[in-house]
Write a protein that holds these residues in place. Structure first.
Motif, PDB file in Angstrom:
ATOM      1  N   GLN A  90      53.864  27.971  49.793  1.00 33.49           N
ATOM      2  CA  GLN A  90      54.816  29.069  49.970  1.00 33.49           C
ATOM      3  C   GLN A  90      55.454  29.415  48.623  1.00 33.49           C
ATOM      4  OE1 GLN A  90      57.512  28.043  53.158  1.00 33.49           O
ATOM      5  NE2 GLN A  90      55.918  28.277  54.681  1.00 33.49           N
ATOM      6  N   GLU A  91      54.563  29.540  47.640  1.00 35.51           N
ATOM      7  CA  GLU A  91      54.974  29.789  46.262  1.00 35.51           C
ATOM      8  C   GLU A  91      53.830  30.494  45.548  1.00 35.51           C
ATOM      9  OE1 GLU A  91      57.327  30.488  43.863  1.00 35.51           O
ATOM     10  OE2 GLU A  91      58.311  28.773  44.809  1.00 35.51           O
ATOM     11  N   ILE A  92      54.144  31.213  44.486  1.00 33.25           N
ATOM     12  CA  ILE A  92      53.139  31.911  43.685  1.00 33.25           C
ATOM     13  C   ILE A  92      52.518  30.951  42.676  1.00 33.25           C
ATOM     14  CG2 ILE A  92      52.826  33.705  41.899  1.00 33.25           C
ATOM     15  CD1 ILE A  92      53.162  34.790  44.757  1.00 33.25           C
ATOM     16  N   LEU A  93      51.200  30.997  42.569  1.00 30.38           N
ATOM     17  CA  LEU A  93      50.475  30.273  41.535  1.00 30.38           C
ATOM     18  C   LEU A  93      49.919  31.320  40.570  1.00 30.38           C
ATOM     19  CD1 LEU A  93      48.468  27.714  43.705  1.00 30.38           C
ATOM     20  CD2 LEU A  93      50.681  27.394  42.596  1.00 30.38           C
ATOM     21  N   TYR A  94      50.236  31.186  39.293  1.00 26.43           N
ATOM     22  CA  TYR A  94      49.850  32.187  38.306  1.00 26.43           C
ATOM     23  C   TYR A  94      48.441  31.946  37.773  1.00 26.43           C
ATOM     24  CZ  TYR A  94      54.607  33.947  38.288  1.00 26.43           C
ATOM     25  OH  TYR A  94      55.797  34.503  38.664  1.00 26.43           O
ATOM     26  N   GLY A  95      47.723  33.048  37.595  1.00 21.10           N
ATOM     27  CA  GLY A  95      46.385  33.005  37.044  1.00 21.10           C
ATOM     28  C   GLY A  95      46.386  33.279  35.548  1.00 21.10           C
ATOM     29  N   PHE A  96      45.267  32.931  34.916  1.00 23.97           N
ATOM     30  CA  PHE A  96      45.029  33.200  33.499  1.00 23.97           C
ATOM     31  C   PHE A  96      43.526  33.318  33.315  1.00 23.97           C
ATOM     32  CE2 PHE A  96      45.027  28.707  34.293  1.00 23.97           C
ATOM     33  CZ  PHE A  96      43.928  28.219  33.586  1.00 23.97           C
ATOM     34  N   GLY A  97      43.093  33.978  32.272  1.00 19.59           N
ATOM     35  CA  GLY A  97      41.660  34.086  32.058  1.00 19.59           C
ATOM     36  C   GLY A  97      41.291  35.081  30.999  1.00 19.59           C
ATOM     37  N   SER A  98      40.081  35.632  31.127  1.00 23.71           N
ATOM     38  CA  SER A  98      39.609  36.610  30.150  1.00 23.71           C
ATOM     39  C   SER A  98      38.438  37.398  30.716  1.00 23.71           C
ATOM     40  CB  SER A  98      39.166  35.921  28.855  1.00 23.71           C
ATOM     41  OG  SER A  98      38.042  35.088  29.102  1.00 23.71           O
ATOM     42  N   VAL A  99      38.280  38.592  30.174  1.00 26.50           N
ATOM     43  CA  VAL A  99      37.099  39.428  30.414  1.00 26.50           C
ATOM     44  C   VAL A  99      36.410  39.552  29.064  1.00 26.50           C
ATOM     45  CG1 VAL A  99      36.287  41.770  30.892  1.00 26.50           C
ATOM     46  CG2 VAL A  99      38.079  40.765  32.310  1.00 26.50           C
ATOM     47  N   THR A 100      35.113  39.292  29.025  1.00 22.39           N
ATOM     48  CA  THR A 100      34.326  39.502  27.810  1.00 22.39           C
ATOM     49  C   THR A 100      33.287  40.571  28.108  1.00 22.39           C
ATOM     50  OG1 THR A 100      34.646  37.218  27.124  1.00 22.39           O
ATOM     51  CG2 THR A 100      32.845  38.431  26.070  1.00 22.39           C
ATOM     52  N   GLN A 101      33.302  41.621  27.313  1.00 19.38           N
ATOM     53  CA  GLN A 101      32.322  42.692  27.433  1.00 19.38           C
ATOM     54  C   GLN A 101      31.487  42.694  26.159  1.00 19.38           C
ATOM     55  OE1 GLN A 101      34.895  46.057  28.346  1.00 19.38           O
ATOM     56  NE2 GLN A 101      34.693  45.655  30.534  1.00 19.38           N
ATOM     57  N   THR A 102      30.443  41.900  26.194  1.00 18.87           N
ATOM     58  CA  THR A 102      29.586  41.677  25.028  1.00 18.87           C
ATOM     59  C   THR A 102      29.000  42.971  24.480  1.00 18.87           C
ATOM     60  OG1 THR A 102      29.043  39.509  25.927  1.00 18.87           O
ATOM     61  CG2 THR A 102      27.600  40.359  24.202  1.00 18.87           C
TER      62      THR A 102
END
Length: 145
Positions: A90-102
């Motif tokens: 009952q809480e928010i979990l934050y995301g992280f990441g990346s997009v690579t467009q070669t």
């Protein structure tokens, strides 16, 4: 640059979730015509005075990303787990990441993301339809690779 192309097949989307997927996962099994998208953001607040003078100010913006996966994509489990963990906590979990467009030589780090829209299961027609998810990011800025 003459060697750039429009190929999206070699794009890579990696997303992790703090406290759940501490190592970003490579999402796969995208829909045939709709892998991921990023909505346009308003970059300024504009006001036109009664005298016709334009005023403007910088405003922070939420970056809204859509991800569309085939119904049989193993990556649906990633979003199911993210959603289930939030429901349980009952809480928010934050995301992280990346997009690579070669193909265009760019990478886009993604910081502080919130799973804001979740499709619980695939719509059933002749075949099971793609599932759509939405993540709202604090930061998504391009850098050359």
């Amino acid at each position: 640059m003459a060697d750039k192309t429009l190929t999206s097949a070699n794009s890579v989307l990696l997303i992790g979730v703090t406290g759940l997927y501490t190592v970003p996962q490579q999402l796969q099994g995208f829909s045939e015509d709709d892998m991921y998208s990023m909505e346009a953001v308003d970059t300024a607040e504009l006001k036109m005075g009664a005298d016709g003078v334009l005023s403007a100010g910088w405003i922070p913006q939420i970056k809204t990303m859509g991800v569309t996966l085939q119904a049989d994509s193993d990556s649906n489990t990633f979003f199911e787990a993210w959603y289930a963990a939030q429901e349980a906590a009952q809480e928010i979990l934050y995301g992280f990441g990346s997009v690579t467009q070669t193909s265009v030589g760019k990478s886009y780090p993604l910081l502080r993301g919130v799973l804001s829209s979740y499709t619980p299961f695939a719509e059933a027609k002749k075949t099971l339809q793609p599932r759509k998810f939405q993540i709202k990011w604090q930061t998504a800025l391009g850098v050359p690779i």
